[in-house]
Structure formats: C-alpha cells, structure tokens
Design a protein around this motif. Structure first.
Motif, PDB file in Angstrom:
ATOM      1  N   GLN A   1     -31.781  -7.257 -38.321  1.00  0.00           N
ATOM      2  CA  GLN A   1     -33.365  -7.806 -38.632  1.00  0.00           C
ATOM      3  C   GLN A   1     -33.319  -9.181 -39.422  1.00  0.00           C
ATOM      4  O   GLN A   1     -33.985  -8.959 -40.535  1.00  0.00           O
ATOM      5  CB  GLN A   1     -34.158  -6.805 -39.137  1.00  0.00           C
ATOM      6  CG  GLN A   1     -34.441  -5.529 -37.963  1.00  0.00           C
ATOM      7  CD  GLN A   1     -35.347  -4.492 -38.725  1.00  0.00           C
ATOM      8  OE1 GLN A   1     -36.229  -4.792 -39.571  1.00  0.00           O
ATOM      9  NE2 GLN A   1     -35.025  -3.488 -38.268  1.00  0.00           N
TER      10      GLN A   1
ATOM     11  N   ASP B   1     -34.112 -12.277 -39.332  1.00  0.00           N
ATOM     12  CA  ASP B   1     -35.516 -12.805 -39.363  1.00  0.00           C
ATOM     13  C   ASP B   1     -36.529 -12.178 -40.177  1.00  0.00           C
ATOM     14  O   ASP B   1     -37.169 -13.009 -41.041  1.00  0.00           O
ATOM     15  CB  ASP B   1     -35.905 -12.800 -37.857  1.00  0.00           C
ATOM     16  CG  ASP B   1     -35.010 -14.039 -37.259  1.00  0.00           C
ATOM     17  OD1 ASP B   1     -34.164 -14.879 -37.690  1.00  0.00           O
ATOM     18  OD2 ASP B   1     -35.159 -14.072 -36.027  1.00  0.00           O
ATOM     19  N   SER B   2     -36.612 -10.977 -40.041  1.00  0.00           N
ATOM     20  CA  SER B   2     -37.509 -10.133 -40.856  1.00  0.00           C
ATOM     21  C   SER B   2     -37.133 -10.222 -42.314  1.00  0.00           C
ATOM     22  O   SER B   2     -38.149 -10.453 -43.231  1.00  0.00           O
ATOM     23  CB  SER B   2     -37.576  -8.511 -40.708  1.00  0.00           C
ATOM     24  OG  SER B   2     -38.071  -8.515 -39.407  1.00  0.00           O
TER      25      SER B   2
ATOM     26  N   ILE C   1     -34.704 -18.500 -40.030  1.00  0.00           N
ATOM     27  CA  ILE C   1     -35.399 -17.758 -38.968  1.00  0.00           C
ATOM     28  C   ILE C   1     -35.237 -18.245 -37.966  1.00  0.00           C
ATOM     29  O   ILE C   1     -35.495 -19.443 -37.276  1.00  0.00           O
ATOM     30  CB  ILE C   1     -36.955 -17.509 -39.027  1.00  0.00           C
ATOM     31  CG1 ILE C   1     -36.959 -16.779 -40.666  1.00  0.00           C
ATOM     32  CG2 ILE C   1     -37.349 -16.676 -38.082  1.00  0.00           C
ATOM     33  CD1 ILE C   1     -38.535 -16.740 -40.878  1.00  0.00           C
ATOM     34  N   THR C   2     -34.414 -17.531 -36.896  1.00  0.00           N
ATOM     35  CA  THR C   2     -34.340 -17.843 -35.389  1.00  0.00           C
ATOM     36  C   THR C   2     -35.276 -17.559 -34.368  1.00  0.00           C
ATOM     37  O   THR C   2     -35.123 -18.116 -33.304  1.00  0.00           O
ATOM     38  CB  THR C   2     -32.625 -17.182 -34.718  1.00  0.00           C
ATOM     39  OG1 THR C   2     -32.780 -15.745 -35.111  1.00  0.00           O
ATOM     40  CG2 THR C   2     -31.387 -17.748 -35.661  1.00  0.00           C
ATOM     41  N   ASP C   3     -35.930 -16.434 -34.710  1.00  0.00           N
ATOM     42  CA  ASP C   3     -37.289 -16.204 -33.674  1.00  0.00           C
ATOM     43  C   ASP C   3     -38.143 -17.038 -33.938  1.00  0.00           C
ATOM     44  O   ASP C   3     -38.932 -17.085 -35.074  1.00  0.00           O
ATOM     45  CB  ASP C   3     -37.523 -14.621 -33.869  1.00  0.00           C
ATOM     46  CG  ASP C   3     -38.673 -14.350 -33.254  1.00  0.00           C
ATOM     47  OD1 ASP C   3     -39.189 -15.141 -32.440  1.00  0.00           O
ATOM     48  OD2 ASP C   3     -38.940 -13.089 -33.078  1.00  0.00           O
TER      49      ASP C   3
ATOM     50  N   GLY D   1     -41.232 -17.241 -32.541  1.00  0.00           N
ATOM     51  CA  GLY D   1     -42.360 -16.526 -32.837  1.00  0.00           C
ATOM     52  C   GLY D   1     -42.578 -16.089 -33.943  1.00  0.00           C
ATOM     53  O   GLY D   1     -44.002 -16.094 -34.668  1.00  0.00           O
ATOM     54  N   MET D   2     -41.486 -16.020 -34.843  1.00  0.00           N
ATOM     55  CA  MET D   2     -41.810 -15.614 -36.382  1.00  0.00           C
ATOM     56  C   MET D   2     -41.897 -16.631 -37.297  1.00  0.00           C
ATOM     57  O   MET D   2     -42.415 -16.665 -38.427  1.00  0.00           O
ATOM     58  CB  MET D   2     -40.616 -14.597 -36.617  1.00  0.00           C
ATOM     59  CG  MET D   2     -40.722 -13.771 -37.879  1.00  0.00           C
ATOM     60  SD  MET D   2     -39.257 -12.716 -38.395  1.00  0.00           S
ATOM     61  CE  MET D   2     -39.690 -11.249 -37.349  1.00  0.00           C
ATOM     62  N   LYS D   3     -41.333 -17.864 -36.801  1.00  0.00           N
ATOM     63  CA  LYS D   3     -41.495 -18.861 -37.844  1.00  0.00           C
ATOM     64  C   LYS D   3     -42.771 -19.232 -38.013  1.00  0.00           C
ATOM     65  O   LYS D   3     -43.302 -19.763 -39.040  1.00  0.00           O
ATOM     66  CB  LYS D   3     -40.476 -20.333 -37.041  1.00  0.00           C
ATOM     67  CG  LYS D   3     -39.132 -20.013 -37.350  1.00  0.00           C
ATOM     68  CD  LYS D   3     -38.210 -21.160 -36.965  1.00  0.00           C
ATOM     69  CE  LYS D   3     -37.010 -21.128 -37.200  1.00  0.00           C
ATOM     70  NZ  LYS D   3     -36.062 -22.296 -36.848  1.00  0.00           N
TER      71      LYS D   3
END
Length: 185
Positions: free
Chosen positions: A158, A160-161, A179-181, A183-185
């Motif tokens: 995890q 990115d978290s 962060i690679t995700d 949607g999370m950026k």
C-alpha cells in the motif's frame, strides 16, 4: 443446611449466594447456582478466592477478573485455558500500555491486536511481529507518518496510502508525485 429452610429453589439459591458472599467461602457455592462463584469473586477479587473454586472455567474467569481489577498481568499466568490467558494478557497489556507482553500471546489475532494498539511505541520490529498483513502495513504506515519517513513506504504493498498519509501530514504536495494510483493523487 442454613438455606434448607427455604422451599422454593430460587429462594434457596439466593440464600446460598448470600451466605457464600457473607462468609467469603466459595465452597458453599457447590450446593448453589453457577452465578454463586461469580458473586463471591466479584465481591472479593482475590487470588485466594479463585484458588478454592473447583470448576475450571469459573476459576479461570475469577483469575481474569482479579487480574483486571488489580491491573496485575502476573495473575494471568494462573489461567489454565490458553484463549482466556491470551485475553487476559491482551487486556492488561493495553491497560498498562505495556507492549512487552504482547509477543507472549499465542492467539495470532489477539497478539496482532495487542501489538497494533501501541501506535506511539511502535517500531519496525514491532510491526514485523504482526502476522496479519493489513495490520502490519498499517503499523508501518503509522511509523512512517510519525517519523515522517518516506523510505518506509517503499517496502509496502500500500505504498500509495503511505505516501498520501505522509504528504498530508507534512503538507508536502510535491510528494504526491510518488503516488502511482491516479485516483488517489
């Protein structure tokens, strides 16, 4: 004998419980209801009372209660049922905020619960003792966040978290580039 004068079972049982508590004698409970033992050890939370109980499950519950009342982890060792002993170690470790006894808990779920409770006192070594992968990752993220250490995120699934948590805590929007995700950026 003293309670034989009562005709109804409920009255006789109430008499036995009251007599056992009054005399601080669990041996009187052998003639009475199951809750008799509990009534005595709740009134007198002492190891000596527990030692006189014949029914193993009741004895273990007594020791658990006494350990919790006295905040004494050593009393947990008197418990024979491993799951109850583990619950006792878990409870008293949390009450005392003492992580040192957590590894002694044999039940993995309870041990993980105990270890993951101490977020302030966590170390990477503590996190590595946790068998549940999600709790272990959360533990590492907590340490990374507390220590503001982005390098700790690299070993995680995890990532990115972890990066997100650190970026928020540090107010460092540039680190969101890690962060690679999308949607999370």
């Amino acid at each position: 004998e003293e309670c034989d004068k009562y005709q109804s079972k409920d009255s006789k049982n109430a008499c036995i419980v009251n007599l056992a508590v009054e005399k601080k004698d669990v041996s009187i409970c052998r003639q009475g209801p199951q809750n008799c033992y509990r009534a005595v050890w709740q009134e007198f939370p002492e190891e000596a009372v527990c030692a006189k109980i014949d029914i193993l499950q009741q004895k273990d519950q007594c020791y658990y209660h006494v350990a919790a009342k006295r905040n004494d982890i050593g009393i947990c060792d008197s418990i024979s049922a491993q799951l109850q002993k583990d619950a006792c170690l878990n409870l008293i470790s949390k009450i005392n905020k003492d992580i040192s006894r957590c590894p002694l808990i044999s039940n993995a779920t309870m041990r993980d619960d105990c270890l993951s409770t101490f977020s302030i006192k966590k170390t990477i070594e503590t996190c590595n003792m946790i068998s549940d992968s999600e709790l272990k990752e959360k533990c590492v993220i907590d340490i990374a966040t507390i220590n503001r250490n982005y390098d700790l995120c690299n070993s995680l699934e995890q990532k990115d978290s972890c990066y997100s948590s650190l970026a928020i805590v540090n107010g460092d929007i540039e680190k969101c580039s890690l962060i690679t995700d999308f949607g999370m950026k």
